[in-house]
Design a protein around this motif. Structure first.
Motif, mmCIF file in Angstrom:
data_model
loop_
_atom_site.group_PDB
_atom_site.id
_atom_site.type_symbol
_atom_site.label_atom_id
_atom_site.label_comp_id
_atom_site.label_asym_id
_atom_site.label_seq_id
_atom_site.Cartn_x
_atom_site.Cartn_y
_atom_site.Cartn_z
ATOM 1 N N LEU A 183 0.843 -1.198 0.000
ATOM 2 C CA LEU A 183 0.000 0.000 0.000
ATOM 3 C C LEU A 183 0.878 1.248 0.000
ATOM 4 O O LEU A 183 1.863 1.330 0.730
ATOM 5 N N ARG A 184 0.515 2.212 -0.842
ATOM 6 C CA ARG A 184 1.259 3.469 -0.936
ATOM 7 C C ARG A 184 0.311 4.646 -0.761
ATOM 8 O O ARG A 184 -0.869 4.576 -1.102
ATOM 9 N N PHE A 185 0.876 5.738 -0.240
ATOM 10 C CA PHE A 185 0.153 7.008 -0.204
ATOM 11 C C PHE A 185 1.105 8.074 -0.718
ATOM 12 O O PHE A 185 1.984 8.532 0.007
ATOM 13 N N GLY A 186 0.965 8.408 -1.990
ATOM 14 C CA GLY A 186 1.959 9.277 -2.605
ATOM 15 C C GLY A 186 3.308 8.594 -2.544
ATOM 16 O O GLY A 186 3.469 7.453 -2.994
ATOM 17 N N ASN A 187 4.296 9.265 -1.945
ATOM 18 C CA ASN A 187 5.632 8.680 -1.804
ATOM 19 C C ASN A 187 5.840 8.001 -0.451
ATOM 20 O O ASN A 187 6.975 7.666 -0.081
ATOM 21 N N LEU A 188 4.753 7.765 0.297
ATOM 22 C CA LEU A 188 4.845 7.042 1.562
ATOM 23 C C LEU A 188 4.542 5.567 1.328
ATOM 24 O O LEU A 188 3.711 5.217 0.490
ATOM 25 N N SER A 189 5.198 4.700 2.083
ATOM 26 C CA SER A 189 4.902 3.266 2.030
ATOM 27 C C SER A 189 4.518 2.793 3.421
ATOM 28 O O SER A 189 4.880 3.411 4.424
ATOM 29 N N PHE A 190 3.759 1.706 3.477
ATOM 30 C CA PHE A 190 3.264 1.170 4.748
ATOM 31 C C PHE A 190 3.852 -0.213 4.994
ATOM 32 O O PHE A 190 4.333 -0.882 4.083
#
Length: 323
Positions: A183-190
């Motif tokens: 899962l990604r949020f923009g350039n963030l990863s979880f």
């Protein structure tokens, strides 16, 4: 500049602004229209519900948004429910025919359909729901591979059956790790760092102590379970790991469970919309993102679009929500 950076990196708290009276109007209107249309209005009801719940959630005074449409969900709804209706017709026919062989074969086909499609349903639901969810114009994205998830689910299901359910904790954690790590949020990863053994002992304690305490231990069980999932979830931003936390006390959980129970029982279920809003407010009141996340540095990354909602509808049939 250093002061601004420190301010940006402080703990982030969510705010939930939903109101029971507002959600009740949506809830009961959608319920009535779904009944009147024999279920065909359900996709539009689902989208309206999600849009309200998303826009009621804020982080740093900015609301989350769900961009899905009833038309998109309806297409997935039709793809899934037509085969199910056909199978149900065969089930009714085979039960009336008194042909045990035909009935057994039809039941087998039904369960095979459900078991084999669950991983594809999870994959499709994650891709669609994440692609339609945003904050500050930045979208989530799910990058998992459907065949990889399929084999994980198949092997996990078989091991759970062979171990008489003991492996279920490891199976649940393995699937959660796979989903969040893609899962990604923009350039963030979880990511999810929980261990199956920890979840196993949480569940074992609940199994034995629930009966010994006449159900009272449920309060500590839910507190420990919710904290386990939140505390082991991580965000990575530019190589820096930031954790979530859920800081609640047993008394908080007791108040939530008891009041929700009384509202449902004494209103014969009419208070359900208010219970949903109360529960969401409760979770977001205690959920926070620990220090280190710089929200101003989150940037959108372009991925290929994904509009198929077949998985989304199938997960509704299984009564599962992932996001």
């Amino acid at each position: 500049m250093d002061f601004l950076n420190r301010l940006q990196a402080e703990k982030k708290r969510f705010a939930y602004l939903g109101k029971g009276s507002e959600y009740a109007l949506i809830f009961f209107k959608n319920f009535a229209l779904t009944i009147i249309t024999l279920g065909f209005y359900y996709p539009w009801a689902k989208v309206e519900r999600l849009k309200y719940l998303y826009q009621s959630t804020e982080l740093e005074a900015s609301k989350f948004t769900f961009h899905g449409t009833g038309k998109e969900v309806f297409k997935g709804f039709i793809k899934v429910y037509i085969p199910l209706i056909v199978i149900y017709i065969f089930l009714i026919y085979s039960s009336l025919s008194n042909d045990l062989t035909l009935l057994s074969a039809t039941i087998g086909v039904f369960y095979l359909f459900a078991i084999l499609l669950v991983p594809f349903a999870i994959h499709g639901a994650m891709r669609y729901r994440s692609a339609r969810s945003s904050w500050k114009g930045i979208f989530f994205k799910y990058l998992g591979d459907k065949m990889e998830l399929f084999w994980k689910c198949l092997i996990g299901s078989l091991l759970t059956i062979l171990t008489l359910g003991i492996y279920s904790s490891w199976f649940a954690v393995d699937i959660r790790k796979y989903i969040l790590s893609h899962l990604r949020f923009g350039n963030l990863s979880f990511d999810f760092k929980g261990e199956g053994s920890t979840l196993f002992w949480i569940n074992v304690k609940f199994f034995f102590l629930f009966f010994l305490t006449l159900g009272v231990y449920s309060i500590w069980y839910f507190k420990e379970l919710w904290a386990y999932y939140a505390d082991n979830t991580e965000i990575t931003q530019n190589g820096r790991v930031v954790k979530f936390s859920l800081e609640m006390k047993p008394g908080d959980v007791f108040e939530l469970i008891i009041v929700n129970f009384l509202l449902i029982v004494f209103t014969l279920g009419i208070a359900t919309p208010w219970v949903i809003i109360r529960t969401n407010k409760f979770m977001f009141r205690f959920l926070r993102i620990e220090e280190g996340l710089h929200t101003n540095s989150i940037k959108q990354i372009q991925y290929s679009d994904y509009t198929s909602t077949t998985g989304e509808s199938f997960l509704d049939f299984l009564d599962v929500d992932l996001l």
